[in-house]
Each structure stands twice: as C-alpha cells, then as structure tokens.
Enzyme design. Structure first.
Site, PDB file in Angstrom:
ATOM      1  N   ASP A  47       1.073  -1.271   0.129  1.00  0.00           N
ATOM      2  CA  ASP A  47       0.321   0.163   0.295  1.00  0.00           C
ATOM      3  C   ASP A  47       0.820   1.083  -0.348  1.00  0.00           C
ATOM      4  O   ASP A  47       0.249   2.254  -0.151  1.00  0.00           O
ATOM      5  CB  ASP A  47      -0.847   0.038   1.257  1.00  0.00           C
ATOM      6  CG  ASP A  47      -0.188  -0.067   2.466  1.00  0.00           C
ATOM      7  OD1 ASP A  47       0.782  -0.428   2.510  1.00  0.00           O
ATOM      8  OD2 ASP A  47      -1.068  -0.170   3.552  1.00  0.00           O
ATOM      9  N   SER A  48       2.553   1.326  -0.160  1.00  0.00           N
ATOM     10  CA  SER A  48       3.274   2.343  -0.426  1.00  0.00           C
ATOM     11  C   SER A  48       2.499   2.919  -1.206  1.00  0.00           C
ATOM     12  O   SER A  48       2.955   4.004  -2.156  1.00  0.00           O
ATOM     13  CB  SER A  48       4.692   1.360  -0.055  1.00  0.00           C
ATOM     14  OG  SER A  48       4.446   0.754  -0.940  1.00  0.00           O
ATOM     15  N   ASP A  86      -0.666  -5.709  -0.370  1.00  0.00           N
ATOM     16  CA  ASP A  86      -1.087  -5.606   1.352  1.00  0.00           C
ATOM     17  C   ASP A  86      -2.754  -4.872   0.892  1.00  0.00           C
ATOM     18  O   ASP A  86      -3.353  -4.838   0.713  1.00  0.00           O
ATOM     19  CB  ASP A  86      -0.873  -4.085   1.342  1.00  0.00           C
ATOM     20  CG  ASP A  86       0.517  -4.016   1.953  1.00  0.00           C
ATOM     21  OD1 ASP A  86       0.733  -4.548   2.822  1.00  0.00           O
ATOM     22  OD2 ASP A  86       1.063  -2.723   1.885  1.00  0.00           O
ATOM     23  N   LYS A 116      -1.832  -9.067   2.807  1.00  0.00           N
ATOM     24  CA  LYS A 116      -0.343  -9.343   3.828  1.00  0.00           C
ATOM     25  C   LYS A 116      -1.419  -8.183   4.909  1.00  0.00           C
ATOM     26  O   LYS A 116      -1.903  -6.790   4.245  1.00  0.00           O
ATOM     27  CB  LYS A 116       1.107  -8.317   3.401  1.00  0.00           C
ATOM     28  CG  LYS A 116       1.844  -7.853   4.899  1.00  0.00           C
ATOM     29  CD  LYS A 116       2.959  -7.602   4.245  1.00  0.00           C
ATOM     30  CE  LYS A 116       3.095  -6.104   3.719  1.00  0.00           C
ATOM     31  NZ  LYS A 116       3.067  -4.680   4.467  1.00  0.00           N
ATOM     32  N   GLU A 118      -1.635  -5.944   8.454  1.00  0.00           N
ATOM     33  CA  GLU A 118      -0.298  -5.342   9.852  1.00  0.00           C
ATOM     34  C   GLU A 118      -1.381  -5.323  10.810  1.00  0.00           C
ATOM     35  O   GLU A 118      -2.410  -5.201  11.198  1.00  0.00           O
ATOM     36  CB  GLU A 118      -0.528  -3.927   9.235  1.00  0.00           C
ATOM     37  CG  GLU A 118       0.527  -3.271   8.372  1.00  0.00           C
ATOM     38  CD  GLU A 118       1.286  -2.164   7.887  1.00  0.00           C
ATOM     39  OE1 GLU A 118       0.515  -0.977   8.990  1.00  0.00           O
ATOM     40  OE2 GLU A 118       1.164  -1.254   7.195  1.00  0.00           O
ATOM     41  N   GLU A 185       9.512  -3.976  10.107  1.00  0.00           N
ATOM     42  CA  GLU A 185       9.539  -3.643   9.622  1.00  0.00           C
ATOM     43  C   GLU A 185      10.417  -2.418  10.252  1.00  0.00           C
ATOM     44  O   GLU A 185       9.594  -2.176  11.436  1.00  0.00           O
ATOM     45  CB  GLU A 185       8.575  -2.826   8.619  1.00  0.00           C
ATOM     46  CG  GLU A 185       9.322  -1.290   8.048  1.00  0.00           C
ATOM     47  CD  GLU A 185       8.670  -0.721   7.559  1.00  0.00           C
ATOM     48  OE1 GLU A 185       6.869  -1.494   6.962  1.00  0.00           O
ATOM     49  OE2 GLU A 185       8.237   0.742   6.745  1.00  0.00           O
TER      50      GLU A 185
HETATM   51  O1  KIV Z   1       3.433  -0.955   1.131  1.00  0.00           O
HETATM   52  C1  KIV Z   1       4.948  -1.771   1.127  1.00  0.00           C
HETATM   53  O2  KIV Z   1       5.263  -1.005   0.480  1.00  0.00           O
HETATM   54  C2  KIV Z   1       4.899  -2.891   2.529  1.00  0.00           C
HETATM   55  C3  KIV Z   1       6.488  -2.515   2.600  1.00  0.00           C
HETATM   56  C4  KIV Z   1       7.459  -1.419   3.152  1.00  0.00           C
HETATM   57  C5  KIV Z   1       7.135  -3.840   3.293  1.00  0.00           C
HETATM   58  O3  KIV Z   1       4.697  -3.112   3.500  1.00  0.00           O
END
Ligand code: KIV
Length: 280
Positions: A47-48, A86, A116, A118, A185
C-alpha cells in the site's frame, strides 16, 4: 512451456536451506515484468502504492479498488514470482467476516497468491479466518505504517523490553495461526535475529538487519525514483530518475530543434497518390 510460480512450501524450503528470499514492491505491468525477469521470489503490491505512485501523504487513503487495479497489472506482468497484496487500512480491522470478504476479493479479482495484514494479537481472529478459507497470509510487525499515528510516527519499534516481548509473542501467534511469512519493519537487528531464529516461517526484513531470512525494499527507493524522504534503511541501487529525466529532456530538445522525427521514423505515400491528392 508454462512457468510455475513459487509456492509457500518452496519459500519455506529456502529458509530451511539457509538461503535468502528476495522481495520488492511493484505496482504495474512493466515493473512486474522487470523484477520477475530479474529473479525475485516474491513481489509485494504494497500500500506504499499510495505514496510512491498515487501521490498521497500516507498509506491510509489507499482503497480496495486501487489495490485491486494495480495488483491485477502486477499479476499479468509476472510469471514466476509469488505475488502478495497489502490489505488496505480498515479492510480487515472492523470485523473478521469483512476481512475474509476483502481478502477473498483480492485473491479472486487479481489472481495474486497471498495477502498481507499489519498487526498481531488484535487482528489474529481475522488472520485465522482468512487462512481457514485457504488464503495464504503474510504478517507484518514492527513499524506498521497504517498505525503510525498510534505508534508516534515512523519510528523504530521494539527498543524497550515490553514492546520487544510483545513483538515476539505476536510473531509466534501469527506463525501458530498459519501465516506463511512475516515482514518485520524498522526493528532492531538483534530482536529481528531472535524472531527469525524462533520462527520456522521465513522472516523478511525492511530496516531489520541482515539476519532475517530475506529482505524487502520499495522499488522506487531502490531505483532512485522517489523524491520524498528516504528512510535510513534504504539502499539506492540505481539512479533511474536522473536517466529518465535526461531521456525526456533530450526528447523535448530534439522536437524543438526539429531533429526528431528523422526519415526513418516516418511513413510515406507514392508520388502517384500524392499527385492524385494535389490534383483538386
Ligand atoms: O507497503 C509496502 O510497501 C510495505 C513494505 C514497506 C513492507 O508494506
């Protein structure tokens, strides 16, 4: 010949063999093609996306529709890599049924191999339900950007005894629930090393030192494409932005000077057709 994607079992096998797993983010078709061809075992549609591609201030504004749209392109662009997507903010925290519905949508609509989430104990029921439905889950502990506000910002996590202990407990809980991979992280390397030793599932670090079973970085950081603040744990391996800026700059100058296009870039018609057009 069809190329098979990495499986959760193969990824676990890499840890058993004491080899390293590589993961990098991708958000579109050409990048997925490139990192897949380069040979990463896993691609993260993180989600970056919100910050490095969509221009948001944080990851909280990213929606399911945006993640699905980009993940579909990444799946189309990759052949061998295991694609992890994510789950965006508030798509798994409200209740476990909603979490399963959203995880299911991601897998069904994108063709990705895993999701994924969190967090630890607070989301463990959702993790169990998603895994129970047969969807591979990756955990994410330490600095969890979706709760950066609550964590007091983008800070190293697990520096004091209580948070370090809690992280170990959460890691064990995620493994026991059936997660097949864990991302750590911004965690002190000694703590990441202990967690990596304790778990049988692979631990992938980002700002968590070299003793993890693998590493993940954001593609735009690796390639020198992101102009925002770069965390200490990032290593830039290429200066793609400079190269791209030069390319676009050269294009602009050549168009302005009239040196592009050249004859080899153009099409022509016969004199006969030209004479016919000009006859009128
Ligand atoms: O969103 C993302 O890119 C991430 C990584 C930094 C692990 O969760």
């Amino acid at each position: 010949m069809t190329v098979e994607r990495f499986t959760t079992l193969e990824l676990k096998e890499i840890k058993k063999n004491e080899e390293k797993i590589t993961m990098i983010t991708a958000y579109d078709y050409p990048t997925a093609q490139l990192v897949d061809e380069a040979g990463v075992e896993t691609i993260l549609v993180g989600d970056s996306l919100g910050m490095v591609v969509l221009g948001y201030q944080d990851t909280l504004s990213v929606t399911m529709e945006e993640m699905i749209h980009h993940a579909k392109a990444v799946v189309r662009g990759s052949k061998r890599s295991f694609v992890i997507v994510d789950m965006p903010f508030l798509t798994y925290q409200i209740n476990k049924e909603e979490a399963l519905r959203n995880a299911g949508r991601i897998i069904q609509e994108t063709g990705a191999q895993g999701v994924k989430l969190e967090g630890g104990e607070e989301i463990i029921d959702a993790v169990r339900l998603i895994i129970g439905a047969g969807i591979p889950v990756v955990g994410h502990l330490g600095l969890t950007p979706q709760s950066a506000g609550q964590l007091g910002g983008f800070k190293v996590q697990g520096k004091d005894p209580a948070t370090a202990r809690k992280m170990i407990e959460d890691a064990v809980l995620l493994e026991e629930a059936g997660s097949f991979l864990l991302v750590l992280e911004c965690v002190p390397w000694q703590l990441a090393k202990e967690i990596t030793k304790k778990l049988t599932i692979p631990v992938i670090g980002i700002g968590a030192g070299k003793y993890c079973d693998g590493q993940v970085l954001v593609y735009h950081d690796v390639m020198g494409l992101y102009t925002g603040k770069r965390p200490k744990f990032v290593k830039q391996y290429a200066s793609a932005r400079d190269e791209m800026l030069k390319g676009v700059g050269d294009y602009i100058s050549e168009v302005r000077q009239g040196s592009f296009p050249e004859e080899k870039h153009t099409f022509s018609i016969s004199q006969e057709v030209l004479d016919y057009i000009l006859k009128e």
